[in-house]
Design a protein around this motif. Sequence first.
Motif, short mmCIF file in Angstrom:
data_model
loop_
_atom_site.label_atom_id
_atom_site.label_comp_id
_atom_site.label_asym_id
_atom_site.label_seq_id
_atom_site.Cartn_x
_atom_site.Cartn_y
_atom_site.Cartn_z
N THR A 35 0.83 -1.21 0.00
CA THR A 35 0.00 0.00 0.00
C THR A 35 0.87 1.26 0.00
O THR A 35 0.56 2.22 -0.71
CB THR A 35 -0.92 0.01 1.23
OG1 THR A 35 -0.15 -0.37 2.37
CG2 THR A 35 -2.06 -0.98 1.06
N ALA A 36 1.96 1.26 0.77
CA ALA A 36 2.80 2.47 0.85
C ALA A 36 3.45 2.76 -0.50
O ALA A 36 3.48 3.91 -0.94
CB ALA A 36 3.87 2.31 1.93
N PRO A 58 4.59 8.04 3.59
CA PRO A 58 3.75 7.58 4.70
C PRO A 58 3.97 8.45 5.93
O PRO A 58 5.07 8.94 6.18
CB PRO A 58 4.24 6.15 4.94
CG PRO A 58 5.54 6.03 4.25
CD PRO A 58 5.56 7.04 3.15
N ASP A 59 2.89 8.64 6.68
CA ASP A 59 2.95 9.43 7.91
C ASP A 59 3.28 8.47 9.03
O ASP A 59 2.40 7.84 9.61
CB ASP A 59 1.57 10.08 8.12
CG ASP A 59 1.63 11.16 9.18
OD1 ASP A 59 2.75 11.62 9.48
OD2 ASP A 59 0.57 11.52 9.70
N CYS A 60 4.55 8.32 9.31
CA CYS A 60 4.91 7.27 10.26
C CYS A 60 5.88 7.75 11.31
O CYS A 60 6.46 8.82 11.21
CB CYS A 60 5.51 6.08 9.51
SG CYS A 60 6.99 6.47 8.59
N GLU A 61 6.05 6.91 12.33
CA GLU A 61 6.98 7.20 13.41
C GLU A 61 8.42 7.07 12.91
O GLU A 61 8.74 6.21 12.10
CB GLU A 61 6.76 6.19 14.55
CG GLU A 61 5.58 6.51 15.43
CD GLU A 61 5.70 7.85 16.13
OE1 GLU A 61 6.81 8.41 16.15
OE2 GLU A 61 4.68 8.33 16.63
N ASP A 66 1.69 -1.77 6.13
CA ASP A 66 2.82 -1.11 5.49
C ASP A 66 3.28 0.07 6.35
O ASP A 66 2.74 0.31 7.44
CB ASP A 66 2.40 -0.65 4.08
CG ASP A 66 3.56 -0.73 3.09
OD1 ASP A 66 4.69 -0.43 3.50
OD2 ASP A 66 3.32 -1.08 1.92
N LEU A 67 4.26 0.82 5.85
CA LEU A 67 4.82 1.97 6.58
C LEU A 67 3.71 2.89 7.08
O LEU A 67 2.82 3.27 6.33
CB LEU A 67 5.76 2.76 5.66
CG LEU A 67 7.10 2.09 5.33
CD1 LEU A 67 7.73 2.75 4.12
CD2 LEU A 67 8.02 2.15 6.54
N GLY A 68 3.76 3.24 8.36
CA GLY A 68 2.82 4.20 8.92
C GLY A 68 1.40 3.70 9.08
O GLY A 68 0.47 4.49 9.21
N GLU A 69 1.19 2.39 9.08
CA GLU A 69 -0.18 1.87 9.12
C GLU A 69 -0.55 1.12 10.41
O GLU A 69 -1.71 0.80 10.62
CB GLU A 69 -0.43 0.94 7.92
CG GLU A 69 -0.46 1.69 6.59
CD GLU A 69 -0.72 0.77 5.39
OE1 GLU A 69 -0.96 1.33 4.31
OE2 GLU A 69 -0.67 -0.46 5.53
N ILE A 117 9.86 0.51 13.64
CA ILE A 117 9.07 1.63 14.16
C ILE A 117 8.40 2.44 13.04
O ILE A 117 7.33 3.02 13.22
CB ILE A 117 9.95 2.55 15.07
CG1 ILE A 117 9.10 3.54 15.84
CG2 ILE A 117 11.01 3.28 14.27
CD1 ILE A 117 8.35 2.95 16.97
N GLY A 118 9.02 2.45 11.87
CA GLY A 118 8.44 3.19 10.74
C GLY A 118 7.09 2.66 10.29
O GLY A 118 6.35 3.34 9.58
N LEU A 130 4.73 2.09 12.31
CA LEU A 130 3.73 2.56 13.28
C LEU A 130 3.17 3.91 12.83
O LEU A 130 3.89 4.76 12.33
CB LEU A 130 4.43 2.71 14.65
CG LEU A 130 3.53 2.78 15.87
CD1 LEU A 130 2.83 1.45 16.09
CD2 LEU A 130 4.36 3.13 17.11
N LYS A 131 1.86 4.08 13.05
CA LYS A 131 1.24 5.39 12.82
C LYS A 131 1.85 6.40 13.77
O LYS A 131 2.28 6.02 14.87
CB LYS A 131 -0.27 5.31 13.12
CG LYS A 131 -1.10 4.78 12.01
CD LYS A 131 -2.56 4.72 12.45
CE LYS A 131 -3.35 3.95 11.40
NZ LYS A 131 -4.65 3.51 11.90
N LYS A 132 1.78 7.65 13.42
CA LYS A 132 2.28 8.69 14.34
C LYS A 132 1.51 8.58 15.65
O LYS A 132 0.29 8.50 15.67
CB LYS A 132 2.07 10.07 13.74
CG LYS A 132 3.26 10.52 12.93
CD LYS A 132 3.49 12.02 13.10
CE LYS A 132 4.79 12.50 12.53
NZ LYS A 132 5.97 11.73 12.89
N GLY A 133 2.25 8.54 16.76
CA GLY A 133 1.62 8.47 18.08
C GLY A 133 1.06 7.09 18.41
O GLY A 133 0.32 6.93 19.38
N GLY A 134 1.41 6.10 17.63
CA GLY A 134 0.91 4.74 17.86
C GLY A 134 1.49 4.13 19.13
O GLY A 134 2.35 4.71 19.80
#
Lengths: 593, 193
Positions: A322-323, A334-337, B67-70, B86-87, B89-93
Amino acid sequence: MNSDMELMLGNEAVARGAYEAGVITVASYPGTPSTEITECISKYDAGEVYCEWAPNEKVAAEVAIGSSFAGARSMCCMKHVGLNVAADPLYTCSYTGVNAGLVFVVADDPGMFSSQNEQDTRFHALSAHVPVLEPSDSEECIRFTKLAFDISEVFDTPVILRLTTRVAHQRSLVKTGPRSVPVKPYKKDVWKYAMMPAMAKKRHLVVDERQKRLENCACGLDEQNVTIPNVIEYAENSKEKVGIITYGICYQYSKEVFKDASFLKLGLTYPLSEKLIREFAANVGKLIVVEELEPFIENYIKTLGIEVTGKALFTNQGELGTAAVRKAYYGKDPDCEKLGEAVAIPPRPPVFCAGCPHRAVFYVLSKMGLRVCGDIGCYSMGAQAPYAAIDAVICMGASVSMAHGMTKAMAQCGELDRQKTVAVIGDSTFIHSGITSLIDVAYNKGISTTIILDNSITGMTGHQQNPAMGFTIRNEQTVATDLVKLANAIGITDVTVVDPFDMKAFREAVKGATERDNPSVIIAQRPCALLKYVKYGGPAHIDTEKCIRCGSCMRLGCPAINKKEDGSIVIDPSQCVGCGLCFGLCPKSAISK
Amino acid sequence: MKSDNLNILIVGVGGQGTLLASKFLGAVAGMAGRDVKVSEVHGMSQRGGSVITCVKIGEKVYSPVIDLGEADVMLSFEQLEAARWIGYLKKGGKVITSTQKIEPMSVVLGQAVYPANVIEGLEKSGADVTAFDAFSVAEECGSGKAVNIVLCGVLSKLVEDIPEEIWREALKKTVPAKLLDINMKAFEAGRNR
């Protein structure tokens, strides 16, 4: 979820579909990501389904072909590179067609989770004129497998059910159904089944006619209850919106990314449906193909003169996701950590397990500085640190023949150390396609050394029986291929059987064999450490009083031996199995149980 | 967090039991009446390599892969693996990780260093981190192999709309009867943290 549904692995669902379709014979060679299909089949009652691990995919396919001719629905399963081995029977049984339904399940591995290349099975299908069905989840794995048998019989053709790793190794919800077994009578028909030039010329015409019927069926012209599962889902005001043509796992990715698009989901990716593609293209805005690996569908659409975008957006390397699809189309990261501060993360590739017999082999080979032709199996990891002992890996069985080629070339070129070339091959891989290579070494007066790593199992794919073990897929006792007698029978008398954990003896055996001017075989015999019956009696420990921290034991590359921050060397009791390989390497005899 | 759209990433080292955790969570989702898909890694990576398993729960799930950020939440069996993935993970996950350390071969051979500040790094990233020695907790319950169920126990408390009873029933269905006692203890130890 309804209570009558269950969460099922894609591969298990293929097995279930085949079972419900009345499959009677399944023959396969293990290969990630296809292995579990045949393992699941073996759990059905032996009275209902005959199944076997064949020595290789070619043999498996031919067993299935014979069984189909005899009138029983049949299946063979393999990974993508396995189809290269089985290509010979596939291409010609496309000419003969089938009696009862015949399905080749081929699992491609985009991203190479456990493979040596990323070939795209659809090109074999195109070249052999064999239809390809591609499921996208477990429910479709069941439904499409059943349909594959029906198509096979209605169109008199073998059918490829193509999986990719993400379909084979996902679990999703399914509902199972009953089994029904349609058996066909056997009828001798040399003009159909005996492919010599006169017959094959006639059958080639039949193939072309069948191809037209299949194309028409793909366009919606049903034959005998066979409906091709190509599905169009139009969005509202579709002409203003993107239209996605996709299939298999790429459909699942696309459904998440393109919320507002129209979809043409292809269940049959060969032959492609010209009518549906033209109709869809005319009713959507921008036309996009989302497909992994090669632009198979995209190229076809371009031959129709239809404007389409595919590989200009999406890579042919590795798997999509998906990304990747979102980034390629919307340009959005992607909006990720991310880690708050830079933490360097050391890689963690797979390693030889604690207690693995291959560790000893590569420790010794690495020290001897030999040229080593490797092969396909866990032991290909001998190419990694700390051993870095393998020079080349190509495909199943290639180690033996490559080593032969190397020594011959070096002899021609006047290289004096030509003998310092060995092949390293596992027991199952040797039987798969090393035997013919070894015959070549003997027959053509080669002098290379073949080291067979006999760990009494097919290891990498997760422990499948093989002919050298003396047990069948259902663990029934059977004859075991005698590797020593086999080498003798083809003319190699210089054969040594040695335990690689006796590293001194193993080293002597290799040294002697590579110094002699004749072909030789060394059978390094010790079972895989993960086999249940292998018990080393629990972890060892290091006497810190005696240990001088020289690091000799650490050079084995054993995951159980670690250095602590204070420099002391310790054995992790949760990982150590107590194999004892490190004991003899310690100059102070500090390691014991 | 709620189970109408819940992406759970499970990371660890091959052989640590990530597959059983995904089976358990799959069973929970099924019994809660949700759609669910699981993606697993088989084959080569299982030999002590870094492994990742995805469990996606919702009204309707398409891709089985996170996937990334999901990911909404990450269950990690080993701290370096939490950092590696860690990438995804959603922001603040949410990160639930064991503080256990397993050295990769590059570290064992002295070619790389196991980073000292992993948990700190995770916390500074903005993720909501719960870190504890799940291996010791599992050992206290009777087996170091029950880390997977300890971590799932922690998660169970955070998923508001699936009652505890369903988790217990699903666990009964997932683990062999003779190991149920140990695993039930491990689940409780995680849930009551």
